[in-house]
Design a protein around this motif. Structure first.
Motif, PDB file in Angstrom:
ATOM      1  N   CYS A 190      28.689 -22.676  -1.260  1.00 64.37           N
ATOM      2  CA  CYS A 190      30.140 -22.621  -1.059  1.00 64.37           C
ATOM      3  C   CYS A 190      30.956 -23.130  -2.246  1.00 64.37           C
ATOM      4  N   HIS A 242      34.958 -23.017  -3.069  1.00 63.59           N
ATOM      5  CA  HIS A 242      35.621 -24.113  -2.345  1.00 63.59           C
ATOM      6  C   HIS A 242      35.374 -25.457  -3.019  1.00 63.59           C
ATOM      7  N   SER A 258      39.903 -26.359  -5.361  1.00 60.92           N
ATOM      8  CA  SER A 258      38.927 -25.281  -5.210  1.00 60.92           C
ATOM      9  C   SER A 258      38.920 -24.436  -6.481  1.00 60.92           C
ATOM     10  N   ALA A 313      40.673 -20.233  -1.679  1.00 62.95           N
ATOM     11  CA  ALA A 313      39.648 -20.872  -0.851  1.00 62.95           C
ATOM     12  C   ALA A 313      40.073 -22.307  -0.544  1.00 62.95           C
TER      13      ALA A 313
END
Length: 105
Positions: A37, A41, A49, A54
């Motif tokens: 991720c 993120h 991010s 995100a």
């Protein structure tokens, strides 16, 4: 497979797969977030991010009760932000990631 080979594999698994080396669900969830991720993120307590649309993980609880994300993670999140890929997590991964997200509240 010979029993000693199985034992050797189980002994080395934490060295091969970092998420197995982490001992708590929260730690395994952080490893999952970092691996899958963090490209988009912010997964920690600070920072922006890398992909502006995100949301940082530390703010998700402001928009969604973390417990309700489990079903979406199991079925595959198809929205979130415009460029978010679709994916599905296995129940242990969901538990680990939710544990990590709750730790950020």
């Amino acid at each position: 497979m010979h029993r000693s080979a199985v034992c050797a594999l189980l002994f080395t698994l934490p060295l091969i797969i970092p998420s197995y080396a982490a001992s708590t669900p929260e730690q395994r969830g952080r490893v999952y977030a970092k691996t899958h991720c963090a490209r988009c993120h912010a997964i920690g307590r600070t920072g922006e991010s890398p992909f502006k649309p995100a949301p940082p993980f530390r703010t998700l609880h402001l928009h969604y009760p973390i417990e309700t994300l489990g079903e979406a993670l199991a079925e595959g999140i198809v929205t979130g932000h415009p460029a978010m890929p679709q994916f599905e997590l296995a129940p242990p991964q969901i538990n680990d990631l939710l544990s990590y997200l709750k730790s950020l509240e």
